[in-house]
Design an enzyme around this catalytic site. Structure first.
Site, short mmCIF file in Angstrom:
data_model
loop_
_atom_site.label_atom_id
_atom_site.label_comp_id
_atom_site.label_asym_id
_atom_site.label_seq_id
_atom_site.Cartn_x
_atom_site.Cartn_y
_atom_site.Cartn_z
CD GLU A 11 -3.74 3.42 7.20
OE1 GLU A 11 -3.86 3.01 8.37
OE2 GLU A 11 -2.64 3.75 6.70
CB CYS A 41 13.24 11.10 23.03
SG CYS A 41 12.13 10.05 23.99
CB CYS A 54 15.39 6.20 18.74
SG CYS A 54 14.07 7.40 18.40
CG ASP A 60 -1.28 4.17 15.04
OD1 ASP A 60 -0.43 4.93 15.56
OD2 ASP A 60 -0.95 3.26 14.25
CE1 TYR A 79 -3.37 5.88 11.98
CE2 TYR A 79 -4.92 4.24 11.14
CZ TYR A 79 -3.64 4.75 11.22
OH TYR A 79 -2.62 4.14 10.54
CB SER A 138 -10.73 -7.39 21.74
OG SER A 138 -12.11 -7.15 21.48
CG LEU A 186 -8.02 -10.00 7.32
CD1 LEU A 186 -8.43 -8.86 6.39
CD2 LEU A 186 -6.73 -9.63 8.04
N GLY A 187 -10.77 -11.46 10.93
CA GLY A 187 -11.47 -11.08 12.15
C GLY A 187 -12.06 -9.69 12.11
CB CYS A 229 9.27 4.04 19.86
SG CYS A 229 8.99 4.94 21.39
CD1 TRP A 259 0.26 0.41 3.39
CD2 TRP A 259 -0.29 -1.72 3.04
NE1 TRP A 259 0.71 -0.31 4.46
CE2 TRP A 259 0.39 -1.63 4.28
CE3 TRP A 259 -0.74 -2.98 2.60
CZ2 TRP A 259 0.62 -2.74 5.08
CZ3 TRP A 259 -0.50 -4.09 3.40
CH2 TRP A 259 0.17 -3.96 4.62
NE ARG A 260 4.53 2.51 4.72
CZ ARG A 260 5.24 2.30 5.82
NH1 ARG A 260 6.44 1.75 5.73
NH2 ARG A 260 4.75 2.62 7.00
#
Length: 351
Positions: free
Chosen positions: A39, A210, A204, A140, A122, A303, A82-83, A194, A26-27
């Protein structure tokens, strides 16, 4: 973080992203529809899991119109495994609205795109910044974790109201020339460097900016209150065949968990229940004999709850008309229907 450091922060972050970004399908596109699909699939799902689904999905539905008018059962079958199946139904509803209301052009502003079914803050920000190069926040869990450490934000990220704090932080920091790269850089930094535990601070690219790194408490952030305890529900699952060797299956209700998916009959058990009698009464059948009383036992974790599944295989005789949405079907036909992961596990042990 003063303005000088803000400029340096965004420069180093975007520069790192352009060198180290993951090569994801998707990039390789700026099509807002394809970015939208990615997304939605990435919500609550690992990148490695999503990639083959994304490729198959867009091969089947290459345009908004293809998805908008696809049969729902076919769509759910494409999404199988995929749920969180409400994502697929909401995506289709939103896409259909774009086709019919916006002449198949995904809106390029937050006001209109946020009205679409299933598009939250988002997803809206991700599409707008990546596809349309708009300087919009896309916050996110990864982004909240990164910025809680960089800016030393101690608000509880489990609280819905806290998201506004991070959205405002992104608006302050975002690279207006490269907003999509900036937002994706924050996501990748959270996923690769991170991380929730044992962050790789020495690797990083923005550790010099930071606060948590300088304070030495990166592993203490973000602050997050504990979730409600996961509820356990025990089911006896009946793998019932008739004299012709067909299996009894039923379609779940159109609302709620796993809506419109197909399953083998499930009877919730408790101390006072006799599941066999309940099964016979609910489905208007009689158990003729037991084929395998211990076919399969396993747990499936959602979940918010866990299904403890005790599967038995029986031969059943139909006494009266079956309930609505319940059918005896040959296994070849069952394999073409959309089924949730717990049912696929059962299906895989059947001949």
């Amino acid at each position: 973080m003063n303005y000088q450091y803000t400029n340096e922060f965004r420069h180093h972050l975007v520069e790192w992203f352009n060198k180290e970004k993951r090569d994801l399908p998707w990039r390789r596109t700026s099509d807002p529809y394809k970015i939208w699909v990615s997304e939605v699939m990435l919500q609550q799902t690992r990148v490695d899991t999503v990639i083959p689904y994304y490729n198959r999905f867009l091969e089947k539905y290459p345009t908004l119109q293809d998805l908008a008018y696809a049969p729902q059962e076919e769509l759910l079958k494409m999404w199988e495994g995929l749920g969180y199946y409400s994502r697929a139904r909401n995506l289709q509803a939103g896409v259909k609205e774009v086709v019919e209301k916006y002449n198949a052009a995904v809106p390029d502003n937050r006001h209109d795109i946020s009205k679409l079914k299933g598009v939250g803050p988002y997803t809206a920000g991700a599409i707008l910044s990546i596809a349309y190069k708009k300087a919009e926040h896309a916050v996110d869990g990864n982004v909240m974790r990164v910025l809680s450490r960089v800016l030393h934000i101690e608000e509880d990220i489990a609280l819905h109201k806290t998201r506004k704090v991070f959205e405002e932080a992104v608006e302050m920091l975002i690279d207006e020339q490269h907003p999509g790269d900036f937002n994706q850089a924050l996501m990748d930094l959270g996923a690769m460097i991170c991380t929730p535990t044992s962050p790789k601070c020495l690797l990083c690219p923005v550790r010099d900016y930071c606060t948590a790194f300088s304070e030495g408490d990166a592993d203490q952030l973000p602050k997050k209150s504990k979730k409600v305890k996961n509820k356990k529900v025990h089911f006896k699952v009946f793998i019932a065949t008739d004299q012709e060797g067909r299996f009894l299956i039923e379609k779940r209700p159109s609302e709620g968990l796993l809506a419109d998916m197909w399953q083998f009959p499930m009877i919730e058990t408790n101390e006072n229940s006799i599941c066999e009698e309940t099964f016979e009464q609910n489905y208007n059948v009689q158990i003729a004999n037991y084929i395998d009383k211990d076919l399969l036992k396993f747990k499936h974790v959602f979940s918010h709850l866990t299904w403890e599944m005790d599967c038995i295989q029986v031969q059943a005789e139909q006494k009266m008309e079956l309930p609505n949405d319940a059918h005896f079907q040959p296994i070849e036909q069952i394999r073409t229907l959309p089924m949730p992961v717990p049912m696929l596990k059962i299906l895989n042990v059947l001949n």
